[in-house]
Each structure stands twice: as C-alpha cells, then as structure tokens.
Design a protein around this motif. Structure first.
Motif, PDB file in Angstrom:
ATOM      1  N   PRO A  77       0.705  -1.189   0.005  1.00 58.70           N
ATOM      2  CA  PRO A  77      -0.067  -0.039   0.021  1.00 58.70           C
ATOM      3  C   PRO A  77       0.758   1.206   0.002  1.00 58.70           C
ATOM      4  O   PRO A  77       0.334   2.228  -0.640  1.00 58.70           O
ATOM      5  CB  PRO A  77      -0.770  -0.211   1.094  1.00 58.70           C
ATOM      6  N   VAL A  78       1.860   1.139   0.775  1.00 60.15           N
ATOM      7  CA  VAL A  78       2.843   2.399   0.763  1.00 60.15           C
ATOM      8  C   VAL A  78       3.416   2.767  -0.703  1.00 60.15           C
ATOM      9  O   VAL A  78       3.324   3.803  -1.170  1.00 60.15           O
ATOM     10  CB  VAL A  78       3.802   2.135   1.634  1.00 60.15           C
ATOM     11  N   LEU A  79       3.811   1.625  -1.341  1.00 64.59           N
ATOM     12  CA  LEU A  79       4.314   1.718  -2.651  1.00 64.59           C
ATOM     13  C   LEU A  79       3.370   2.351  -3.710  1.00 64.59           C
ATOM     14  O   LEU A  79       3.375   2.961  -4.570  1.00 64.59           O
ATOM     15  CB  LEU A  79       5.057   0.527  -3.094  1.00 64.59           C
ATOM     16  N   ALA A  80       1.954   1.753  -3.625  1.00 62.27           N
ATOM     17  CA  ALA A  80       0.932   2.064  -4.410  1.00 62.27           C
ATOM     18  C   ALA A  80       0.614   3.792  -4.148  1.00 62.27           C
ATOM     19  O   ALA A  80       0.545   4.423  -5.076  1.00 62.27           O
ATOM     20  CB  ALA A  80      -0.260   1.587  -4.112  1.00 62.27           C
ATOM     21  N   THR A  81       0.763   4.045  -2.796  1.00 57.44           N
ATOM     22  CA  THR A  81       0.632   5.797  -2.702  1.00 57.44           C
ATOM     23  C   THR A  81       1.518   6.451  -3.305  1.00 57.44           C
ATOM     24  O   THR A  81       1.327   7.590  -3.840  1.00 57.44           O
ATOM     25  CB  THR A  81       0.587   6.070  -1.205  1.00 57.44           C
ATOM     26  N   ALA A  82       3.044   6.038  -3.379  1.00 57.87           N
ATOM     27  CA  ALA A  82       3.820   6.669  -3.673  1.00 57.87           C
ATOM     28  C   ALA A  82       3.923   6.731  -5.234  1.00 57.87           C
ATOM     29  O   ALA A  82       4.059   7.780  -5.938  1.00 57.87           O
ATOM     30  CB  ALA A  82       5.466   6.051  -3.343  1.00 57.87           C
ATOM     31  N   VAL A  83       3.483   5.714  -5.747  1.00 52.08           N
ATOM     32  CA  VAL A  83       3.419   5.525  -7.257  1.00 52.08           C
ATOM     33  C   VAL A  83       2.402   6.599  -7.630  1.00 52.08           C
ATOM     34  O   VAL A  83       2.454   7.171  -8.684  1.00 52.08           O
ATOM     35  CB  VAL A  83       3.197   4.030  -7.982  1.00 52.08           C
ATOM     36  N   GLY A  84       1.366   6.565  -7.212  1.00 60.07           N
ATOM     37  CA  GLY A  84      -0.042   7.350  -7.206  1.00 60.07           C
ATOM     38  C   GLY A  84       0.333   8.880  -7.281  1.00 60.07           C
ATOM     39  O   GLY A  84       0.210   9.689  -8.189  1.00 60.07           O
TER      40      GLY A  84
END
Length: 71
Positions: free
Chosen positions: A41-48
C-alpha cells in the motif's frame, strides 16, 4: 516560402500531446494503484503521487525551457 517566425501551432500540438498522454495515465491510475497496492500500500501511494505530480512537472519543465529559450 519559409515562415520567418516560429509556428504558433507547435506549442499547441505539444500541449495536446502532453494532455492526451496525461489523460491516459490518469484514466488508468486507479487500476495501476490497486494493482500495486496488492503488493504494498505504501508503494501504491508513492506511485500514485508521483504520477499525479509528473503531470504538473512536465508543464513546469516546459515553461522553464521556453523561458530559457526566450520564447
């Protein structure tokens, strides 16, 4: 006969291409973030966040380039 002044269509065409590409990225952004969110989820937030900021960064860099060129 060649036009001595730069074409006024070039910036409009460049902006249209940038907007279409950004529109495609933003259209698929939820799917991309959800897919990455399955792993982290942290990576998804960063990518978004990076994809959204990239939209503004492209126009900021283009404006800097135009100012430096004297356009």
């Amino acid at each position: 006969m060649a036009d001595p002044q730069p074409s006024h269509r070039s910036p409009a065409i460049a902006a249209a291409i940038i907007l279409v590409c950004a529109g495609l990225v933003i259209y698929f952004l939820p799917s991309i973030v959800l897919w990455i969110g399955n792993y982290s989820p942290v990576l998804a937030t960063a990518v978004g966040g990076c994809l959204v900021m990239a939209f503004f960064a492209v126009f900021w860099l283009r404006a800097r380039y135009q100012r430096r060129r004297g356009g």
